[in-house]
Design an enzyme around this catalytic site. Structure first.
Site, short mmCIF file in Angstrom:
data_model
loop_
_atom_site.label_atom_id
_atom_site.label_comp_id
_atom_site.label_asym_id
_atom_site.label_seq_id
_atom_site.Cartn_x
_atom_site.Cartn_y
_atom_site.Cartn_z
N THR A 111 0.83 -1.21 0.00
CA THR A 111 0.00 0.00 0.00
C THR A 111 0.86 1.26 0.00
OG1 THR A 111 -1.70 -1.21 1.22
CG2 THR A 111 -1.85 1.20 1.24
N TYR A 130 4.08 -12.44 5.95
CA TYR A 130 2.97 -11.95 5.11
C TYR A 130 2.69 -12.96 4.01
CZ TYR A 130 0.55 -8.55 2.00
OH TYR A 130 -0.33 -7.88 1.19
N LYS A 146 0.35 -12.22 8.77
CA LYS A 146 -0.68 -11.48 8.04
C LYS A 146 -1.18 -12.41 6.96
CE LYS A 146 -1.58 -7.53 5.02
NZ LYS A 146 -1.01 -6.39 4.25
N ILE A 195 -4.48 -5.92 9.45
CA ILE A 195 -3.54 -5.00 8.82
C ILE A 195 -4.28 -4.43 7.63
CG2 ILE A 195 -1.31 -4.73 7.66
CD1 ILE A 195 -0.25 -6.97 9.43
#
Length: 356
Positions: free
Chosen positions: A99, A185, A213, A252
Site C-alpha cells: 500500500t 505476510y 498477516k 492490517i
C-alpha cells in the site's frame, strides 16, 4: 620553529649562550566522549521491542506514501496521515508495504522513511518496516538497516516471481527472524505461491515470530489461531469475521487509511455486523482495481495528499471517482480523514511520473 608546529616546546641553551627551542611533537587527539553518553552503541538495538508487544496490536494501518509533484516523498503530508492514524486509534503502521508502494522505492528511500517514521512517531505508534524481498541477501541487509534505525518489527513476504521450495522458503525466513520481531505476510495473489502451514509451524519455534498477516481466508486464520498462533487478517472485507468468529488478533488494513475510527470500532467494539455492512461498499470500491490505485485516488479526492502517482499506478476513471463521492456521503464525511469536501477531480489534475 614554524608556528604551524603543534606540540609542546622546550627551551635549551646554544653553545654560544643563546636560547634555542626544541619541539617535542605530540599527536593531536580528538575529543573523546565516554560511551555512556552516547544514545546507542553498535551492540545495542534502538527501540528494543519484543514479539509479545507486536502480538497485542489490533489495528495496524498499511500507510500510504504521498508524493510531491517531482516524485519525492511529501513528508509533510505523510506526517499528517500518520498523526491522523494515531489520533483515531491505530496502534501500528506498516511503512513501505504494498500500500505504501515500497516496490516503487529505492532501498535508500525505504530505510529513510522507516527511520523518519520512528523518529517522529515511534513513541506513539508501533512502526513495522516492510523489509522483505525475493532476494534473501536484500532482505537480510534491509532488515538489519531497518532495526538499526529503530523499527519495532519487520514485515516479510515469501520470495516471489523467482519462487523457491518449501525448504528454501524456511531458510529464507530463518535468515531474518533472529534480528527482531517479525510478521510473515502470506498473499499468494501477489507472490504466486502460498506459504503453507507447515512453514509457519516451523518458524513458530522462533521467539521472534510475532504472527502472520494472512490473506488466504478465514479457514486458514482459524487453523492458526486454534493452534495458538497470532494472525492478522490481510483482507478488509473479512476482517470483522476474522476478529470475532475466527480468533484473529486484528487486521492490517488498507481501509483504515480513510476511516481509521470506524476500523478501530470494528476491531475493538465487539461484533458489529451493521457497522461492517456500512463500510463494505467502501472496501469493495477500494479493491475493484489492484491496491493501492483506489486508495491513492481517494486520498487525493479527500484533499489530504497531492494527486501525484508514481507509475505504473494511475488514478481511477472519472466514473469511479464519482462513485467514491457518493460512498463518502453515504457513510458520512465526518468518518473520513481530512477536512475538505470530497471532490471528483478532473483527469488533468493528476500528475503521473515515470522518472523521479
Amino acid at each position: 620553529m614554524s608556528p604551524s608546529v603543534i606540540g609542546r616546546c622546550h627551551f635549551g641553551v646554544e653553545a654560544a649562550g643563546t636560547k634555542r627551542r626544541t619541539a617535542v611533537w605530540r599527536s593531536p587527539r580528538a575529543a573523546v566522549i565516554p560511551s555512556f553518553h552516547l544514545p546507542m552503541r553498535s551492540y545495542e538495538v534502538k527501540n528494543r521491542t519484543f514479539a509479545e508487544d507486536i502480538k497485542a496490536l489490533r489495528l495496524i494501518t498499511a500507510i500510504k506514501t504521498p508524493y510531491l509533484p517531482d516524485g519525492r516523498f511529501d513528508l509533510e503530508a505523510y506526517d499528517a496521515l500518520v498523526n491522523l492514524q494515531i489520533e483515531n486509534g491505530a496502534e501500528g503502521v506498516i511503512v513501505g508495504g504494498t500500500t505504501g508502494e515500497g516496490q516503487l522505492m529505492s532501498w535508500d528511500e525505504h530505510i529513510m522513511l522507516i527511520g523518519h517514521t520512528v523518529n517522529c512517531f515511534g513513541g506513539s505508534i508501533k512502526v513495522i518496516g516492510n523489509t522483505g524481498s525475493n532476494s534473501t541477501r536484500e532482505a537480510i541487509h534491509a532488515t538489519e538497516q531497518g532495526f538499526a534505525v529503530g523499527m519495532h518489527a519487520a514485515l516479510h513476504i515469501n520470495p516471489y516471481y523467482g519462487k523457491t521450495s518449501i525448504e528454501g522458503m524456511i531458510s529464507h525466513f530463518e535468515s531474518v527472524l533472529p534480528m527482531g520481531p517479525t510478521i510473515i505476510y502470506n498473499v499468494p495473489s501477489r507472490t504466486g505461491q502460498d506459504i503453507p502451514p507447515r512453514v509457519i509451524q516451523t518458524l513458530a519455534e522462533s521467539p521472534n515470530l510475532a504472527g502472520v498477516k494472512e490473506c488466504v481466508g478465514n479457514d486458514r486464520v482459524k487453523q492458526y489461531t486454534s493452534n495458538g498462533l497470532v494472525v492478522w487478517s490481510g483482507n478488509d472485507d473479512e476482517c470483522h469475521d476474522s476478529r470475532w468468529d475466527h480468533g484473529a488478533a486484528g487486521v492490517i488494513s488498507v481501509t483504515s487509511n480513510l476511516v481509521p475510527g470506524l476500523m478501530r470500532e470494528l476491531m475493538f467494539g465487539g461484533k458489529n455486523p451493521a457497522l461492517n455492512s456500512k463500510v463494505m461498499p467502501l472496501v469493495e470500491w477500494l479493491f475493484h482495481e489492484p491496491n493501492p490505485i483506489a486508495l491513492n485516488t481517494a486520498l487525493a479526492q479527500l484533499g489530504v495528499v497531492r494527486p501525484v502517482f508514481r507509475l505504473p499506478y494511475v488514478p481511477l476513471t472519472r466514473a469511479k471517482r464519482e462513485v467514491f463521492v457518493k460512498i463518502v456521503k453515504e457513510i458520512g464525511r465526518e468518518n473520513f480523514i481530512g477536512e475538505r469536501d470530497v471532490q471528483v477531480l478532473d483527469d488533468d489534475d493528476f500528475v503521473l511520473l515515470g522518472r523521479y
